[in-house]
Design a protein around this motif. Structure first.
Motif, PDB file in Angstrom:
ATOM      1  N   THR A 190       0.785  -1.231   0.000  1.00 38.42           N
ATOM      2  CA  THR A 190       0.000   0.000   0.000  1.00 38.42           C
ATOM      3  C   THR A 190       0.816   1.279   0.000  1.00 38.42           C
ATOM      4  O   THR A 190       0.279   2.369  -0.209  1.00 38.42           O
ATOM      5  CB  THR A 190      -0.949   0.038   1.211  1.00 38.42           C
ATOM      6  OG1 THR A 190      -0.173  -0.100   2.417  1.00 38.42           O
ATOM      7  CG2 THR A 190      -1.967  -1.081   1.125  1.00 38.42           C
ATOM      8  N   GLU A 245      -8.651  -2.800   5.481  1.00 39.36           N
ATOM      9  CA  GLU A 245      -9.723  -2.892   4.488  1.00 39.36           C
ATOM     10  C   GLU A 245      -9.816  -1.607   3.676  1.00 39.36           C
ATOM     11  O   GLU A 245     -10.068  -1.628   2.463  1.00 39.36           O
ATOM     12  CB  GLU A 245     -11.050  -3.154   5.196  1.00 39.36           C
ATOM     13  CG  GLU A 245     -12.202  -3.501   4.272  1.00 39.36           C
ATOM     14  CD  GLU A 245     -12.204  -4.968   3.858  1.00 39.36           C
ATOM     15  OE1 GLU A 245     -12.672  -5.245   2.732  1.00 39.36           O
ATOM     16  OE2 GLU A 245     -11.746  -5.808   4.647  1.00 39.36           O
ATOM     17  N   ASP A 256      -7.625   0.273   2.558  1.00 36.95           N
ATOM     18  CA  ASP A 256      -6.592   0.451   1.538  1.00 36.95           C
ATOM     19  C   ASP A 256      -6.808  -0.419   0.303  1.00 36.95           C
ATOM     20  O   ASP A 256      -6.101  -0.258  -0.703  1.00 36.95           O
ATOM     21  CB  ASP A 256      -5.212   0.137   2.120  1.00 36.95           C
ATOM     22  CG  ASP A 256      -4.766   1.172   3.137  1.00 36.95           C
ATOM     23  OD1 ASP A 256      -5.128   2.350   2.965  1.00 36.95           O
ATOM     24  OD2 ASP A 256      -4.068   0.800   4.103  1.00 36.95           O
ATOM     25  N   LEU A 257      -7.765  -1.320   0.357  1.00 33.93           N
ATOM     26  CA  LEU A 257      -7.979  -2.228  -0.765  1.00 33.93           C
ATOM     27  C   LEU A 257      -8.447  -1.519  -2.038  1.00 33.93           C
ATOM     28  O   LEU A 257      -7.988  -1.859  -3.135  1.00 33.93           O
ATOM     29  CB  LEU A 257      -8.975  -3.323  -0.371  1.00 33.93           C
ATOM     30  CG  LEU A 257      -8.512  -4.264   0.751  1.00 33.93           C
ATOM     31  CD1 LEU A 257      -9.605  -5.276   1.072  1.00 33.93           C
ATOM     32  CD2 LEU A 257      -7.223  -4.976   0.384  1.00 33.93           C
ATOM     33  N   PRO A 258      -9.351  -0.528  -1.949  1.00 33.03           N
ATOM     34  CA  PRO A 258      -9.783   0.156  -3.185  1.00 33.03           C
ATOM     35  C   PRO A 258      -8.625   0.807  -3.941  1.00 33.03           C
ATOM     36  O   PRO A 258      -8.642   0.850  -5.178  1.00 33.03           O
ATOM     37  CB  PRO A 258     -10.778   1.202  -2.679  1.00 33.03           C
ATOM     38  CG  PRO A 258     -11.321   0.618  -1.414  1.00 33.03           C
ATOM     39  CD  PRO A 258     -10.157  -0.086  -0.788  1.00 33.03           C
ATOM     40  N   GLN A 259      -7.639   1.327  -3.224  1.00 32.17           N
ATOM     41  CA  GLN A 259      -6.482   1.938  -3.879  1.00 32.17           C
ATOM     42  C   GLN A 259      -5.758   0.919  -4.758  1.00 32.17           C
ATOM     43  O   GLN A 259      -5.406   1.217  -5.909  1.00 32.17           O
ATOM     44  CB  GLN A 259      -5.499   2.475  -2.836  1.00 32.17           C
ATOM     45  CG  GLN A 259      -4.187   2.983  -3.417  1.00 32.17           C
ATOM     46  CD  GLN A 259      -3.065   3.059  -2.386  1.00 32.17           C
ATOM     47  OE1 GLN A 259      -3.158   2.479  -1.309  1.00 32.17           O
ATOM     48  NE2 GLN A 259      -2.013   3.777  -2.716  1.00 32.17           N
ATOM     49  N   GLN A 277      -7.012  -1.864  -5.988  1.00 30.26           N
ATOM     50  CA  GLN A 277      -7.891  -2.270  -7.082  1.00 30.26           C
ATOM     51  C   GLN A 277      -7.900  -1.228  -8.196  1.00 30.26           C
ATOM     52  O   GLN A 277      -7.921  -1.571  -9.386  1.00 30.26           O
ATOM     53  CB  GLN A 277      -9.307  -2.486  -6.561  1.00 30.26           C
ATOM     54  CG  GLN A 277     -10.244  -3.106  -7.580  1.00 30.26           C
ATOM     55  CD  GLN A 277     -11.543  -3.566  -6.943  1.00 30.26           C
ATOM     56  OE1 GLN A 277     -11.969  -3.058  -5.909  1.00 30.26           O
ATOM     57  NE2 GLN A 277     -12.191  -4.550  -7.550  1.00 30.26           N
ATOM     58  N   SER A 278      -7.831   0.045  -7.810  1.00 33.40           N
ATOM     59  CA  SER A 278      -7.848   1.118  -8.815  1.00 33.40           C
ATOM     60  C   SER A 278      -6.600   1.091  -9.699  1.00 33.40           C
ATOM     61  O   SER A 278      -6.625   1.576 -10.825  1.00 33.40           O
ATOM     62  CB  SER A 278      -7.971   2.483  -8.131  1.00 33.40           C
ATOM     63  OG  SER A 278      -6.779   2.817  -7.422  1.00 33.40           O
ATOM     64  N   LYS A 300      -5.229  -7.192  -8.029  1.00 33.35           N
ATOM     65  CA  LYS A 300      -6.243  -7.924  -7.287  1.00 33.35           C
ATOM     66  C   LYS A 300      -5.960  -7.698  -5.809  1.00 33.35           C
ATOM     67  O   LYS A 300      -4.936  -8.153  -5.291  1.00 33.35           O
ATOM     68  CB  LYS A 300      -6.178  -9.413  -7.613  1.00 33.35           C
ATOM     69  CG  LYS A 300      -7.181 -10.260  -6.829  1.00 33.35           C
ATOM     70  CD  LYS A 300      -7.033 -11.732  -7.183  1.00 33.35           C
ATOM     71  CE  LYS A 300      -7.991 -12.582  -6.365  1.00 33.35           C
ATOM     72  NZ  LYS A 300      -7.841 -14.035  -6.682  1.00 33.35           N
ATOM     73  N   PRO A 301      -6.832  -6.966  -5.095  1.00 32.58           N
ATOM     74  CA  PRO A 301      -6.534  -6.633  -3.707  1.00 32.58           C
ATOM     75  C   PRO A 301      -6.873  -7.784  -2.765  1.00 32.58           C
ATOM     76  O   PRO A 301      -7.826  -8.529  -2.985  1.00 32.58           O
ATOM     77  CB  PRO A 301      -7.442  -5.435  -3.438  1.00 32.58           C
ATOM     78  CG  PRO A 301      -8.613  -5.645  -4.342  1.00 32.58           C
ATOM     79  CD  PRO A 301      -8.082  -6.351  -5.564  1.00 32.58           C
ATOM     80  N   LYS A 346      -6.836  -8.642   1.573  1.00 30.91           N
ATOM     81  CA  LYS A 346      -6.596  -8.201   2.949  1.00 30.91           C
ATOM     82  C   LYS A 346      -5.752  -9.244   3.675  1.00 30.91           C
ATOM     83  O   LYS A 346      -6.097 -10.426   3.715  1.00 30.91           O
ATOM     84  CB  LYS A 346      -7.918  -7.979   3.688  1.00 30.91           C
ATOM     85  CG  LYS A 346      -7.759  -7.334   5.057  1.00 30.91           C
ATOM     86  CD  LYS A 346      -9.120  -7.019   5.665  1.00 30.91           C
ATOM     87  CE  LYS A 346      -8.976  -6.269   6.994  1.00 30.91           C
ATOM     88  NZ  LYS A 346      -8.310  -7.073   8.032  1.00 30.91           N
TER      89      LYS A 346
END
Length: 220
Positions: A9, A34, A36-39, A41-42, A46-47, A49
């Motif tokens: 991250t 959790e 930080d997962l969208p970052q 994915q963007s 593949k994110p 946790k």
């Protein structure tokens, strides 16, 4: 080609994730939180946790990654502890540093190394020149030094039990990250470029090695 980057991250982990994605790799990238997962994915990764300090989170990898195979695993997760040998670490500080920098990787290894063996893949641990006993010139950040020396031994030892996997402990240099600070001599992109080239050039003959981002062997 498929890579799993553990601790993706920020800093070097994020830089490696971006670089491998840019090179056309399929990247699974982990985050402790959790949020930080969208970052990840963007970016196109593949994110996933994963908190390497929690045995329950590590144990869940058995079924979360069931059936997956990788060409490369990079263990980047790590934290810095400051202070010389005159500063006694608390048990909580020792446990956090050693769990993050060493135990997490050791606990993940039996689950993930077989996912590399079929691919004759590479397992990389991001270490530090501070993990070198022979080259130590001060006691600065001594708990961090101890953790990286232990990480190096874990990598060296693992190479004997997984002969189809190439293991390496790599020092990224002194990098301008939250850990390295603004006074560091390397930009993240420069460190990542060097690491990428070193990783690409590793073969089974190198397994168990300790090198820096320029490919130079370091003293244990």
């Amino acid at each position: 080609m498929r890579a799993l980057i553990i601790g993706a991250t920020r800093g070097i982990g994020l830089g490696l994730t971006q670089r491998y994605l840019a090179d056309g790799w399929h990247v699974t990238a982990t985050a402790r939180r959790e949020a930080d997962l969208p970052q990840l994915q963007s970016l196109g990764a593949k994110p996933l946790k994963l908190d390497v300090t929690l045995p329950s989170s590590i144990m869940s990898m058995e079924w979360v990654l069931a059936g997956e195979q990788y060409d490369l695993v990079i263990y980047v997760a790590g934290i810095l502890s400051r202070g010389p040998a005159t500063a006694v670490p608390t048990q909580a500080e020792f446990d956090l540093v050693m769990h993050t920098n060493v135990l997490g990787m050791m606990q993940l290894l039996p689950c993930l190394a077989p996912k590399l063996a079929n691919q004759h893949g590479k397992w990389i641990a991001i270490s530090s020149g501070m993990g070198s006993i022979a080259e130590a010139q001060s006691s600065a950040n001594w708990l961090y030094r101890v953790s990286k020396a232990a990480l190096n031994m874990a990598i060296r030892s693992a190479a004997f039990d997984y002969p189809a996997v190439t293991f390496a402990a790599l020092c990224p240099g002194w990098v301008k990250t939250d850990m390295g600070g603004p006074q560091a001599t390397l930009e993240v992109a420069d460190s990542v470029q060097g690491l990428r080239q070193v990783i690409a050039g590793l073969s089974l003959a190198d397994s168990g090695c300790y090198k820096n981002h320029l490919g130079h062997s370091l003293s244990w």
